[in-house]
Design a protein around this motif. Structure first.
Motif, PDB file in Angstrom:
ATOM      1  N   THR A  55     -48.739  38.787  -3.392  1.00  0.00           N
ATOM      2  CA  THR A  55     -49.755  37.757  -3.217  1.00  0.00           C
ATOM      3  C   THR A  55     -50.383  37.410  -4.564  1.00  0.00           C
ATOM      4  N   THR A  56     -50.582  36.125  -4.811  1.00  0.00           N
ATOM      5  CA  THR A  56     -51.125  35.679  -6.095  1.00  0.00           C
ATOM      6  C   THR A  56     -52.513  35.076  -5.931  1.00  0.00           C
ATOM      7  N   ILE A  57     -53.320  35.267  -6.942  1.00  0.00           N
ATOM      8  CA  ILE A  57     -54.646  34.636  -7.018  1.00  0.00           C
ATOM      9  C   ILE A  57     -54.675  33.806  -8.294  1.00  0.00           C
ATOM     10  N   SER A  58     -54.897  32.515  -8.147  1.00  0.00           N
ATOM     11  CA  SER A  58     -54.847  31.593  -9.284  1.00  0.00           C
ATOM     12  C   SER A  58     -56.240  31.134  -9.696  1.00  0.00           C
ATOM     13  N   VAL A  59     -56.480  31.186 -10.982  1.00  0.00           N
ATOM     14  CA  VAL A  59     -57.713  30.654 -11.569  1.00  0.00           C
ATOM     15  C   VAL A  59     -57.327  29.413 -12.349  1.00  0.00           C
ATOM     16  N   THR A 254     -55.479  28.340 -17.425  1.00  0.00           N
ATOM     17  CA  THR A 254     -54.986  28.799 -16.123  1.00  0.00           C
ATOM     18  C   THR A 254     -54.517  30.243 -16.223  1.00  0.00           C
ATOM     19  N   VAL A 255     -54.731  31.006 -15.165  1.00  0.00           N
ATOM     20  CA  VAL A 255     -54.202  32.373 -15.101  1.00  0.00           C
ATOM     21  C   VAL A 255     -53.872  32.699 -13.654  1.00  0.00           C
ATOM     22  N   THR A 256     -52.790  33.415 -13.467  1.00  0.00           N
ATOM     23  CA  THR A 256     -52.368  33.831 -12.128  1.00  0.00           C
ATOM     24  C   THR A 256     -52.296  35.350 -12.075  1.00  0.00           C
ATOM     25  N   TYR A 257     -52.965  35.945 -11.092  1.00  0.00           N
ATOM     26  CA  TYR A 257     -52.964  37.391 -10.904  1.00  0.00           C
ATOM     27  C   TYR A 257     -52.058  37.747  -9.721  1.00  0.00           C
ATOM     28  N   ILE A 258     -51.170  38.707  -9.916  1.00  0.00           N
ATOM     29  CA  ILE A 258     -50.296  39.189  -8.842  1.00  0.00           C
ATOM     30  C   ILE A 258     -50.829  40.544  -8.396  1.00  0.00           C
ATOM     31  N   LEU A 259     -51.046  40.700  -7.093  1.00  0.00           N
ATOM     32  CA  LEU A 259     -51.716  41.885  -6.570  1.00  0.00           C
ATOM     33  C   LEU A 259     -50.770  43.047  -6.289  1.00  0.00           C
ATOM     34  N   GLU A 260     -51.326  44.261  -6.405  1.00  0.00           N
ATOM     35  CA  GLU A 260     -50.595  45.474  -6.044  1.00  0.00           C
ATOM     36  C   GLU A 260     -50.457  45.569  -4.533  1.00  0.00           C
ATOM     37  N   ASN A 261     -51.521  45.178  -3.834  1.00  0.00           N
ATOM     38  CA  ASN A 261     -51.571  45.308  -2.383  1.00  0.00           C
ATOM     39  C   ASN A 261     -52.120  44.014  -1.802  1.00  0.00           C
ATOM     40  N   SER A 262     -51.278  43.314  -1.031  1.00  0.00           N
ATOM     41  CA  SER A 262     -51.685  42.009  -0.493  1.00  0.00           C
ATOM     42  C   SER A 262     -52.869  42.107   0.456  1.00  0.00           C
ATOM     43  N   ALA A 263     -53.086  43.270   1.047  1.00  0.00           N
ATOM     44  CA  ALA A 263     -54.204  43.441   1.975  1.00  0.00           C
ATOM     45  C   ALA A 263     -55.554  43.363   1.260  1.00  0.00           C
ATOM     46  N   LYS A 264     -55.543  43.522  -0.068  1.00  0.00           N
ATOM     47  CA  LYS A 264     -56.782  43.506  -0.855  1.00  0.00           C
ATOM     48  C   LYS A 264     -57.090  42.110  -1.412  1.00  0.00           C
ATOM     49  N   GLU A 265     -56.413  41.100  -0.884  1.00  0.00           N
ATOM     50  CA  GLU A 265     -56.520  39.748  -1.448  1.00  0.00           C
ATOM     51  C   GLU A 265     -57.953  39.204  -1.423  1.00  0.00           C
ATOM     52  N   ALA A 267     -60.928  40.767  -1.115  1.00  0.00           N
ATOM     53  CA  ALA A 267     -61.855  41.530  -1.960  1.00  0.00           C
ATOM     54  C   ALA A 267     -61.601  41.255  -3.435  1.00  0.00           C
ATOM     55  N   THR A 268     -60.323  41.158  -3.813  1.00  0.00           N
ATOM     56  CA  THR A 268     -59.979  40.903  -5.222  1.00  0.00           C
ATOM     57  C   THR A 268     -60.402  39.503  -5.636  1.00  0.00           C
ATOM     58  N   THR A 269     -60.225  38.537  -4.750  1.00  0.00           N
ATOM     59  CA  THR A 269     -60.636  37.158  -5.052  1.00  0.00           C
ATOM     60  C   THR A 269     -62.132  37.092  -5.355  1.00  0.00           C
ATOM     61  N   SER A 284     -58.323  30.537  -6.189  1.00  0.00           N
ATOM     62  CA  SER A 284     -57.658  30.428  -4.885  1.00  0.00           C
ATOM     63  C   SER A 284     -56.493  31.399  -4.808  1.00  0.00           C
ATOM     64  N   SER A 285     -56.195  31.823  -3.589  1.00  0.00           N
ATOM     65  CA  SER A 285     -55.097  32.769  -3.386  1.00  0.00           C
ATOM     66  C   SER A 285     -53.961  32.101  -2.647  1.00  0.00           C
ATOM     67  N   ASP A 286     -52.758  32.588  -2.921  1.00  0.00           N
ATOM     68  CA  ASP A 286     -51.565  32.105  -2.238  1.00  0.00           C
ATOM     69  C   ASP A 286     -50.884  33.310  -1.606  1.00  0.00           C
ATOM     70  N   ASP A 287     -51.091  33.487  -0.301  1.00  0.00           N
ATOM     71  CA  ASP A 287     -50.482  34.613   0.402  1.00  0.00           C
ATOM     72  C   ASP A 287     -49.410  34.147   1.375  1.00  0.00           C
ATOM     73  N   ALA A 288     -48.812  32.972   1.076  1.00  0.00           N
ATOM     74  CA  ALA A 288     -47.761  32.439   1.952  1.00  0.00           C
ATOM     75  C   ALA A 288     -46.581  33.394   2.040  1.00  0.00           C
ATOM     76  N   SER A 289     -46.202  33.980   0.888  1.00  0.00           N
ATOM     77  CA  SER A 289     -45.089  34.934   0.865  1.00  0.00           C
ATOM     78  C   SER A 289     -45.425  36.142   1.723  1.00  0.00           C
ATOM     79  N   TYR A 290     -46.651  36.626   1.584  1.00  0.00           N
ATOM     80  CA  TYR A 290     -47.102  37.799   2.346  1.00  0.00           C
ATOM     81  C   TYR A 290     -47.048  37.517   3.845  1.00  0.00           C
TER      82      TYR A 290
END
Length: 481
Positions: A55-59, A254-265, A267-269, A284-290
């Motif tokens: 899951t990614t979080i984009s700034v 722009t920066v994109t963060y890739i998470l260790e655990n998608s369940a933490k999306e 809280a991390t955002t 914003s987060s993109d959890d479409a893959s998840y």
């Protein structure tokens, strides 16, 4: 005679009935165990997907703010100009140190003009402009896409772009002028890995930069929706070089963060928003893959749970009916025992003991067949769920999405081109990580649950059938024979 001994004698004497009960109980436990195995495998797979979905979080720049600021500063004497906001690299790196972030990719863009080489031209026309960009790409014929690593960009993740010579841009290229160029551009100008190429700033034709080619990539896309431009004119470099060109050193857009655990999306955002703390940026987060990976697992898990409950309920009813019929055929036996002073509790205990012995045999059969049945049913179900999930995703996407700026490397960069590219990369990543099979196996917890459910089933069945025994007196039992 002890009721346990009577139970064993009855089972050995009534071999046909005992075998029938064993077969029925075995069938019930095989399906119960299969459901438990599938459920455990689905839970394990869900945990694996949660950690590996990416899951990614984009700034990225808040487009509404950008256009609002542009409109407020527009006058008859001034042209429309969009100023791309930036955020300090210190804040970006601080957010990247969160323990829920696996890695991150910084993106900066700039525009320059070719000097020592010719650009790859298209015949689609010339680009029209009425609106310029400040602090980012302007009117140059070469796009400079600065990243932390080309391997982390959606174009390379989805194999839209692929290195064919040399190497990728990595974090070791920070504060250098190393670049990776497209194969068509390299072939047209006879450029090889290790050669140098010169570009000129768009703000001043006199100032030039000498770039070193460390890699050559091939882009699958050979066309662009932007007239007069070509994806081959995109050059990848470290994110620090575009910042130098645009005069925004130490900052990025722009920066994109890739998470260790998608369940933490979620809280991390929230944490990243607090660290960035800039209203000009949207997080914003993109959890479409998840979600695409997780949905089949949830469906399999839900189906397995239903199997367990349905089989357990049906099994209890079937056994209860069989025992009730058996009690009626044994009415004289029960009446004689009660009249001789045997307690009704011991008679019920005898029925329970008979079923308990059969339960032990049925569990052995279930342990021998359960893994095989669970593996076949689980994987067939997973395959069907994944097919349904892919079809649904394809339908909702409506085919290939809109394209944006040629060669865009933004992984969720806020602009339409960046987001379209990210969607393609997300779908590709999800397809690669999709589980093909469930790792079904019998665990100690499954055996314990199976035994527990088996005991519950025979206990309920005996309790239901014992009603007719407990409510009658010996005389009534013998008279009713």
């Amino acid at each position: 005679m002890n009721y346990l001994k009577r139970a064993m004698l009855y089972l050995t004497h009534k071999k046909g009935q005992s075998l029938l009960l064993l077969l029925i109980m075995s069938a019930i436990l095989v399906f119960v165990l299969s459901g438990l195995i599938i459920q455990n495998a689905a839970v394990s797979a869900t945990n694996s997907v949660t950690k590996s979905a990416g899951t990614t979080i984009s700034v990225s720049a808040n487009r509404n703010k950008m256009f609002s600021k542009m409109r407020s500063g527009t006058s008859k004497s001034k042209p429309k100009t969009i100023t791309t906001p930036t955020v300090s690299n210190e804040k970006i790196k601080k957010a990247g140190k969160l323990n829920t972030v696996a890695y991150y990719n910084i993106t900066n863009t700039a525009s320059v003009n070719a000097s020592s080489f010719d650009t790859v031209s298209t015949s689609t026309g010339t680009s029209g402009g009425g609106m310029g960009m400040k602090g980012g790409a302007s009117a140059g014929d070469i796009s400079i896409d600065g990243v932390s690593s080309t391997k982390l960009t959606s174009a390379f993740v989805s194999k839209t772009n692929k290195i064919v010579s040399g190497r990728n841009i990595t974090t070791s290229d920070v504060n250098t002028k190393n670049v990776v160029i497209e194969k068509e551009l390299a072939t047209q100008n006879g450029i090889k890995v290790g050669d140098s190429m010169t570009v000129k700033m768009t703000s001043s034709g006199k100032k030039s930069l000498k770039l070193k080619v460390v890699g050559i990539y091939k882009a699958k896309s050979t066309s662009s929706s932007v007239p007069g431009s070509d994806p081959s004119n995109t050059i990848y470099t470290s994110y620090t070089l575009p910042a130098t060109i645009t005069g925004t050193e130490g900052k990025s857009s722009t920066v994109t963060y890739i998470l260790e655990n998608s369940a933490k999306e979620k809280a991390t955002t929230k944490k990243i928003k607090r660290i960035i703390n800039n209203s000009s940026f949207s997080v914003s987060s993109d959890d479409a893959s998840y979600k695409q990976l997780l949905q089949p697992m949830k469906n399999v898990q839900s189906f397995a749970k239903k199997i367990v409950w349905l089989v357990a309920i049906a099994g209890t009813i079937i056994l209860a009916l069989i025992i009730i019929l058996s009690v009626r055929t044994r009415q004289r036996e029960i009446g004689v025992l009660v009249s001789l002073g045997e307690s009704k509790f011991h008679i019920v205990a005898q029925l329970f003991s008979e079923l308990f012995v059969i339960l032990i045999g049925a569990m052995v059969v279930a342990l021998l067949l359960g893994s095989f049945v669970g593996n076949k049913v689980g994987n067939q179900l997973l395959s069907q769920q994944q097919t349904t999930s892919v079809s649904t995703t394809s339908g909702s996407n409506g085919g290939p999405g809109g394209s944006g700026a040629p060669g865009s490397s933004q992984t969720g960069g806020g602009m339409r081109g960046g987001m379209a590219t990210q969607s393609a990369g997300t779908t590709s990543a999800a397809n690669k990580k999709t589980l093909k099979t469930l790792n079904t196996s019998i665990t100690p917890s499954s055996v314990i649950k199976l035994g527990g459910m088996g005991l519950v089933i025979i206990t309920l069945a005996v309790c239901v059938s014992a009603i007719s025994i407990l409510r009658l007196r010996p005389k009534d039992i013998l008279i009713g024979e």
